[in-house]
Write a protein that holds these residues in place. Structure first.
Motif, PDB file in Angstrom:
ATOM      1  N   ILE A 178       0.853  -1.187   0.000  1.00 23.53           N
ATOM      2  CA  ILE A 178       0.000   0.000   0.000  1.00 23.53           C
ATOM      3  C   ILE A 178       0.887   1.234   0.000  1.00 23.53           C
ATOM      4  N   HIS A 179       0.675   2.101  -0.959  1.00 30.07           N
ATOM      5  CA  HIS A 179       1.514   3.275  -1.147  1.00 30.07           C
ATOM      6  C   HIS A 179       1.101   4.431  -0.247  1.00 30.07           C
ATOM      7  N   HIS A 180      -0.205   4.732  -0.218  1.00 27.56           N
ATOM      8  CA  HIS A 180      -0.669   5.823   0.636  1.00 27.56           C
ATOM      9  C   HIS A 180      -2.172   5.728   0.866  1.00 27.56           C
ATOM     10  N   LEU A 181      -2.627   6.403   1.906  1.00 29.35           N
ATOM     11  CA  LEU A 181      -4.035   6.543   2.219  1.00 29.35           C
ATOM     12  C   LEU A 181      -4.425   7.999   2.010  1.00 29.35           C
ATOM     13  N   GLY A 224       2.200  20.918  -0.875  1.00 30.76           N
ATOM     14  CA  GLY A 224       1.311  21.953  -1.375  1.00 30.76           C
ATOM     15  C   GLY A 224       0.251  21.309  -2.240  1.00 30.76           C
ATOM     16  N   ILE A 225      -0.657  22.097  -2.756  1.00 29.89           N
ATOM     17  CA  ILE A 225      -1.790  21.549  -3.501  1.00 29.89           C
ATOM     18  C   ILE A 225      -1.366  21.159  -4.918  1.00 29.89           C
ATOM     19  N   TYR A 254       0.115  16.053  -0.256  1.00 29.79           N
ATOM     20  CA  TYR A 254       0.738  14.861   0.310  1.00 29.79           C
ATOM     21  C   TYR A 254       1.723  15.265   1.404  1.00 29.79           C
ATOM     22  N   PHE A 255       1.819  14.422   2.429  1.00 29.25           N
ATOM     23  CA  PHE A 255       2.829  14.627   3.468  1.00 29.25           C
ATOM     24  C   PHE A 255       3.041  13.300   4.201  1.00 29.25           C
ATOM     25  N   ARG A 256       4.164  13.193   4.884  1.00 30.11           N
ATOM     26  CA  ARG A 256       4.462  12.003   5.687  1.00 30.11           C
ATOM     27  C   ARG A 256       4.412  12.349   7.173  1.00 30.11           C
ATOM     28  N   ASP A 257       3.888  11.406   7.964  1.00 30.00           N
ATOM     29  CA  ASP A 257       3.925  11.610   9.410  1.00 30.00           C
ATOM     30  C   ASP A 257       5.303  11.214   9.939  1.00 30.00           C
ATOM     31  N   ASN A 309       6.322   8.685  11.464  1.00 28.14           N
ATOM     32  CA  ASN A 309       6.700   7.286  11.251  1.00 28.14           C
ATOM     33  C   ASN A 309       6.972   7.002   9.776  1.00 28.14           C
ATOM     34  N   GLY A 310       6.845   8.034   8.944  1.00 29.64           N
ATOM     35  CA  GLY A 310       7.085   7.854   7.516  1.00 29.64           C
ATOM     36  C   GLY A 310       5.870   7.416   6.724  1.00 29.64           C
ATOM     37  N   ILE A 311       4.686   7.388   7.348  1.00 22.73           N
ATOM     38  CA  ILE A 311       3.464   7.001   6.641  1.00 22.73           C
ATOM     39  C   ILE A 311       3.053   8.134   5.698  1.00 22.73           C
ATOM     40  N   LEU A 312       2.791   7.786   4.428  1.00 18.60           N
ATOM     41  CA  LEU A 312       2.402   8.785   3.445  1.00 18.60           C
ATOM     42  C   LEU A 312       0.882   8.946   3.436  1.00 18.60           C
ATOM     43  N   PHE A 313       0.451  10.168   3.718  1.00 23.30           N
ATOM     44  CA  PHE A 313      -0.960  10.523   3.654  1.00 23.30           C
ATOM     45  C   PHE A 313      -1.179  11.484   2.494  1.00 23.30           C
ATOM     46  N   GLU A 314      -2.322  11.339   1.869  1.00 25.74           N
ATOM     47  CA  GLU A 314      -2.812  12.311   0.894  1.00 25.74           C
ATOM     48  C   GLU A 314      -4.093  12.901   1.456  1.00 25.74           C
TER      49      GLU A 314
END
Length: 313
Positions: A221-224, A250-251, A261-264, A266-271
């Motif tokens: 899974i790449h991102h949520l 940025g948008i 997009y950004f990472r928390d 722990n390195g989790i990628l969120f969109e």
């Protein structure tokens, strides 16, 4: 702006678009709602599956990467996707179907307080069907009648998403303090959170696991993506994310929606993605997913792109 509306979509890696298409349309009975390409690397497919229109909260998306190797499972990764079905009887239907079609699956059990059937796709992507009998679904989800799955057992949309991290509180704090998720259950190593209390379509399970980070490959899974209503709200979230010390892209205009997009930590990628304009911006509802659709900035390269892509059907 204080509350997110649940999940928008979730994106994975697949090695082969045709086999991926066969599994998600023919075995799971989802509608392919958009056949397009990765806008950052247009030589690879980006495939979207969901309900009638690919409404926010129903979308499973896949980037085709023919060179993708095996996923080495570990921590600091999004590790499981929950899909909602209408009843306990639906779980029994799917267990029989998986057995007949030789899909890797478990016995019916429980997960995050719900009746559950764990299964994996042909590339090892971990998923779980969840009995949604006592929970409502978003009003904008619309069933698709083109599947051979009986209407009373069709997959409704996304439910609980599981995230596995090395440092539990880092991700829990992000969801709770920045995005106002509510904690609905917790133990020493696991926290269940919801963007809207009582709504499973915005539920995340964060669990703690020590060890090496996952090495992503096919079936990972790449991102949520989290659901935001408007571009104005997305701009406000962008400011807030940066104020909390996170690096945001940025948008980004994805044509079918606007994203950031950004990472928390722990390195989790969120969109974060807006509801609109949606997949009907360049296709009628009855024609969704049939032809290769490209955003306007890639249209001049259509012949070149089509020459590279392998046919799916």
């Amino acid at each position: 702006m204080n509350k997110l509306s649940g999940h928008h979509h979730i994106s994975m890696l697949t090695k082969n678009g045709k086999r991926n298409n066969d599994f998600y349309t023919k075995i799971l009975g989802l509608r392919r709602v958009k056949k397009t390409v990765n806008q950052d690397s247009p030589s690879m497919y980006h495939l979207f599956y969901g309900d009638l229109t690919g409404a926010a909260g129903t979308e499973l998306t896949f980037f085709e990467m023919p060179v993708a190797g095996r996923t080495v499972r570990g921590t600091n990764a999004i590790t499981r996707i929950g899909l909602l079905v209408p009843s306990y009887g639906s779980l029994q239907y799917w267990k029989n179907r998986f057995q007949q079609l030789e899909v890797e699956h478990s016995e019916i059990t429980t997960y995050a307080g719900k009746d559950a059937l764990f299964f994996e796709d042909h590339e090892g992507l971990r998923m779980v069907l969840l009995n949604n009998h006592d929970h409502e679904t978003p009003a904008h989800w619309q069933p698709w009648d083109g599947s051979d799955i009986p209407a009373e057992h069709r997959i409704l949309g996304m439910g609980t998403v599981e995230i596995t991290v090395r440092y539990l509180l880092r991700t829990v704090s992000l969801l709770k303090e920045l995005f106002n998720y509510t904690v609905v259950a917790e133990s020493e190593k696991e926290v269940v959170m919801q963007s809207i209390p009582g709504k499973v379509f915005g539920e995340i399970v964060v669990q703690e696991l020590e060890g090496p980070s996952e090495k992503p490959g096919r079936g990972s899974i790449h991102h949520l993506a989290l659901r935001v209503g408007t571009v104005e709200e997305l701009q406000q979230w962008d400011v807030k994310i940066k104020e909390q010390g996170f690096d945001s892209t940025g948008i980004v205009d994805r044509y079918y929606f606007q994203s950031l997009y950004f990472r928390d930590r722990n390195g989790i990628l969120f969109e974060m993605a807006t509801d609109g304009p949606g997949f009907t911006v360049d296709s009628a509802i009855e024609d969704l997913g049939k032809e290769l659709d490209l955003p306007p900035f890639l249209e001049e390269k259509r012949a070149e792109i089509e020459a590279i892509l392998e046919p799916l059907d």
